[in-house]
Design an enzyme around this catalytic site. Structure first.
Site, mmCIF file in Angstrom:
data_model
loop_
_atom_site.group_PDB
_atom_site.id
_atom_site.type_symbol
_atom_site.label_atom_id
_atom_site.label_comp_id
_atom_site.label_asym_id
_atom_site.label_seq_id
_atom_site.Cartn_x
_atom_site.Cartn_y
_atom_site.Cartn_z
ATOM 1 N N SER A 37 70.024 -44.224 34.229
ATOM 2 C CA SER A 37 69.980 -43.388 35.429
ATOM 3 C C SER A 37 71.352 -42.994 35.944
ATOM 4 O O SER A 37 71.564 -41.865 36.396
ATOM 5 C CB SER A 37 69.202 -44.100 36.536
ATOM 6 N N HIS A 81 73.124 -44.738 40.758
ATOM 7 C CA HIS A 81 72.807 -43.307 40.852
ATOM 8 C C HIS A 81 73.916 -42.550 41.580
ATOM 9 O O HIS A 81 74.388 -41.505 41.116
ATOM 10 C CB HIS A 81 71.490 -43.105 41.599
#
Length: 289
Positions: free
Chosen positions: A212, A265
């Protein structure tokens, strides 16, 4: 199957150019498809609307990376058939899948799915312990196992997790590799993997994994390259950017039904944006010499 009678409009040597314009014609309610030729790709269009399609192509070729063309491609949401109808769907899919992804994109993609496959078949703990981040971050630990700085990105905890991450990696990582080459994608991958993994470790410890952080890095890189240097051919539509930023925000306010590595992220996104900015600065400096 299209009812309109199709006639050749123009032949181009880049597959992506042909596909994007074909999707744009469809968004304008003009029947179109792409056929592979010996020298490249032929765009076919509705015979009755040939002149209109030709005028649209002349405008398109002046700025093929304009947002409206990319948005039309996203809205179509399907693979354009490139060869005759004897090819089955799987053959067409594989051809288009491989055409979009370069060596680095495919290597990371395959590595993630290989690790996930071994995990599903009973080796989850073995794989996680081999790839996880350091229990304690120090110079000694890094020197003894430098791969642990980035290998947590290869381990995924669920089918949805890996499917989401590798889909975006293939789409955006492949675009970076195809337009700017292997070196740029390798740099984005390693910098963002290390930055996101280290930052996530300091927030939550070593028990995390997934691509991610890297995915948000390629999002940031493509986003800012489209803003800073649109002539390079990398861009991302505003609705897609908005969706991914909202997903990021929802993770931070704890409204998602799954555990999310929010710090990875965010730092991944920032690292991708920074690398795009750094590239644009160095490119302009080189041009001014």
């Amino acid at each position: 199957m299209m009812n309109a009678e199709l006639t050749p409009l123009v032949e181009v040597n880049q597959q992506n150019i042909a596909l994007v314009f074909c999707d744009y014609l469809k968004s304008k309610k003009i029947a179109a498809q792409v056929a592979q030729s010996d020298k490249g790709y032929v765009i076919l269009c509705d015979r009755e609307l040939h002149d209109h399609a030709k005028a649209l192509f002349e405008a398109f070729i002046q700025n093929p990376h304009h947002d409206k063309y990319q948005q039309a491609a996203w809205h179509q949401g399907k693979v354009t058939e490139l060869t005759d109808s004897n090819d089955n769907l799987l053959t067409v899919f594989k051809r288009n899948f491989l055409a979009h992804a370069g060596m680095v994109t495919l290597t990371v993609f395959i590595a993630c799915w290989l690790v996930y496959g071994l995990s599903v078949f009973g080796f989850a703990m073995d794989m996680f312990n081999s790839l996880k981040f350091y229990s304690s971050l120090s110079v000694e630990s890094v020197l003894s196992a430098p791969h642990r700085l980035f290998t947590p990105a290869l381990f995924h905890f669920s089918l949805l997790h890996i499917a989401f991450n590798t889909m975006w990696w293939w789409q955006l990582g492949g675009a970076i590799e195809k337009t700017q080459g292997i070196r740029h994608l390798v740099l984005v991958f390693f910098v963002s993997a290390i930055v996101s993994n280290v930052s996530q470790f300091y927030v939550s410890g070593p028990n995390f994994g997934g691509l991610s952080g890297v995915v948000y890095a390629v999002v940031g890189y493509v986003w800012w390259m489209g803003y800073l240097m649109p002539e390079k051919g990398l861009n991302l539509s505003k609705p897609v950017i908005g969706m991914l930023l909202v997903w990021l925000l929802l993770g931070f306010v704890d409204l998602l039904p799954v555990n999310v590595a929010n710090t990875a992220h965010l730092t991944g996104l920032l690292s991708g944006c920074f690398l795009a900015y750094l590239y644009s600065i160095r490119h302009k400096q080189a041009q001014n010499k």
